[in-house]
Write a protein that holds these residues in place. Structure first.
Motif, short mmCIF file in Angstrom:
data_model
loop_
_atom_site.label_atom_id
_atom_site.label_comp_id
_atom_site.label_asym_id
_atom_site.label_seq_id
_atom_site.Cartn_x
_atom_site.Cartn_y
_atom_site.Cartn_z
N GLN A 1 4.56 15.28 -10.02
CA GLN A 1 5.05 16.01 -11.19
C GLN A 1 4.63 17.48 -11.12
O GLN A 1 5.38 18.37 -11.56
CB GLN A 1 4.53 15.35 -12.46
CG GLN A 1 5.16 14.00 -12.74
CD GLN A 1 4.38 13.17 -13.71
OE1 GLN A 1 3.37 13.63 -14.25
NE2 GLN A 1 4.83 11.93 -13.95
N ARG B 1 6.71 15.66 -18.66
CA ARG B 1 6.36 14.53 -17.79
C ARG B 1 4.93 14.66 -17.27
O ARG B 1 4.19 13.68 -17.16
CB ARG B 1 7.35 14.46 -16.62
CG ARG B 1 8.74 13.96 -17.00
CD ARG B 1 9.56 13.63 -15.76
NE ARG B 1 9.80 14.81 -14.94
CZ ARG B 1 10.85 15.62 -15.08
NH1 ARG B 1 11.76 15.37 -16.01
NH2 ARG B 1 10.99 16.66 -14.28
N GLY C 1 1.84 12.09 -17.87
CA GLY C 1 1.05 11.54 -16.77
C GLY C 1 -0.44 11.77 -16.98
O GLY C 1 -1.27 10.90 -16.69
#
Length: 439
Positions: free
Chosen positions: A243, A262, A266
């Motif tokens: 990411q 994102r 995470g």
């Protein structure tokens, strides 16, 4: 001092002291007994000599010569009833005769600067006196007594050596245990040998073997935990790395905002996993646990308040039923975290209604209970879901991926607090999870 620091040395010292005291007591008793018997024997000889001379009419020349021998330590005197001396033997150094007035039987008298033992016997015609120096009698009696206790003194070193050898043989099994313990490596947790151990030592070694077994189990669990944790952390860290690369390559605007979202998700999942791992480590057996007074009812209300935002977001009806007070001693942080995991699981895995209760069971024991109307867990899988990194089936309504540690934390925390974690069917149609304390 080094000898006394060992069990063998202490046993030998105690037995040596006991043996020495016994030998002295036995030797002393034997010494005085033999001296007394020797005195009785000398008195018997003195009496027999006097009686044998009393019955003779006259003393022959050869007998007179024998009685006059300087080495003969007896004094013999014979008197007539009128007081005339018929015979007298005087050993060298004796300057005065025995007194003419004889005491019949045994008596002691002082003559020539020394003490004498005298026996007197009378017939119608004569009086016989036989005397012997007490110093000679005592010397001979002492020599006889010393010869009688000499074997005891000579046997003492042999007995001491035998005792040392026997103690060594008796402690040989313990020496084998010590050798086995020293021969093992730093990670050796094999059981120590118990064959041939004395009844006083065997329970200690068996208890130590039990401790080694528990340590081996704990180390195996720790190694498994570390391996599982490393495996579980690898996935979110790899995802974070990907990411981060996508964020770097994304163009400014919506694409970059989505990449940032994102990445944040995470990071949240990785932080949640690390927090769960730390909570499980704190609840593992052997970890120190606080023993503080707490109120289970208030703790239940706090745990519900912690999960309320997640329930509201998922549209789950979350309620709590608790009395005014439910006092207990334990670790508030561990129990609150365990209850929060139970509520979080119920919210996450499809429940629409969750009821939390803190109350007393049928036997008056405290209990924490979470009921839901979700899909539940099949009966055959309920024991397995308490293992680490075992995730329930289905997706959570909150959209947060589980770590598979929630129920493992609940069971570990319950055991640490002396309670039991169990699963059952709920009256709401889903799953009932409980933490129950003994009555």
């Amino acid at each position: 001092m080094k000898l006394l620091s060992t069990l063998r040395g202490r046993l030998f010292a105690l037995l040596a002291v006991l043996g020495a005291v016994t030998a002295v007591a036995v030797g002393g008793a034997t010494y005085f007994s033999v001296r007394a018997e020797a005195d009785e024997l000398f008195d018997y000889q003195l009496r027999q000599t006097a009686l044998s001379l009393r019955d003779q009419g006259r003393i022959a020349g050869d007998e007179a010569a024998a009685l006059a021998d300087p080495s003969f330590d007896y004094v013999v005197q014979i008197w007539s009833l009128q007081g005339l001396e018929l015979y007298s033997s005087r050993p060298q150094g004796l300057t005065e005769p025995l007194p003419a007035r004889a005491v019949l039987g045994f008596s002691n008298l002082r003559l020539g600067g020394q003490d004498w033992r005298v026996f007197g016997a009378a017939t119608p015609l004569r009086v016989v006196q036989v005397a012997q120096p007490l110093a000679v009698r005592q010397k001979l009696a002492a020599l006889a007594a010393l010869r009688s206790i000499a074997p005891v003194a000579l046997a003492l070193p042999l007995v001491a050596a035998a005792v040392w050898w026997l103690i060594g043989i008796s402690l040989a099994p313990l020496a084998r245990v010590v050798h086995a313990a020293q021969a093992g490596g730093a990670n050796a947790l094999d059981a120590l040998p118990t064959a041939g151990l004395p009844g006083e030592i065997a329970p200690l070694v068996e208890s130590f073997n039990g401790l080694l077994g528990r340590l081996a189990t704990a180390f195996d669990a720790q190694r498994s935990f570390v391996a599982d944790a490393a495996h579980e952390l690898r996935t979110p860290l790899t995802a974070l790395k990907l990411q981060l690369g996508l964020l770097r390559d994304s163009a400014p605007g919506e694409e970059q905002d989505a990449a940032i979202a994102r990445l944040r998700g995470g990071i949240d999942r990785a932080v949640h996993l690390v927090e769960q791992l730390l909570a499980l480590a704190r609840a593992e057996p052997g970890a120190s646990a606080a023993e503080l007074p707490l109120d289970l009812a208030e703790l239940a209300r706090q745990a519900v308040a912690d999960v309320q935002p997640l329930a509201d977001k998922a549209g789950v009806a979350l309620s709590v039923t608790a009395p005014d007070a439910l006092p207990l001693e334990g670790d508030p942080q561990a129990l609150r975290g365990a209850l929060r995991n139970l509520i979080d699981n119920a919210v996450k895995y499809g429940a629409r209604t969750v009821q939390v209760s803190a109350l007393r069971g049928s036997r008056g024991a405290p209990l924490l209970r979470v009921d839901d109307d979700g899909p539940g867990i099949p009966l055959e899988a309920r024991e397995r879901v308490f293992d680490r990194f075992q995730r329930g089936e289905g997706s959570g309504s909150a959209g947060v991926e589980g770590s598979g540690l929630g129920l493992a934390i609940v069971r570990a925390a319950a055991r640490q607090q002396g309670a039991q974690a169990r699963l059952a069917d709920s009256p709401l149609g889903g799953l009932r999870a409980e933490m129950v304390w003994p009555a």
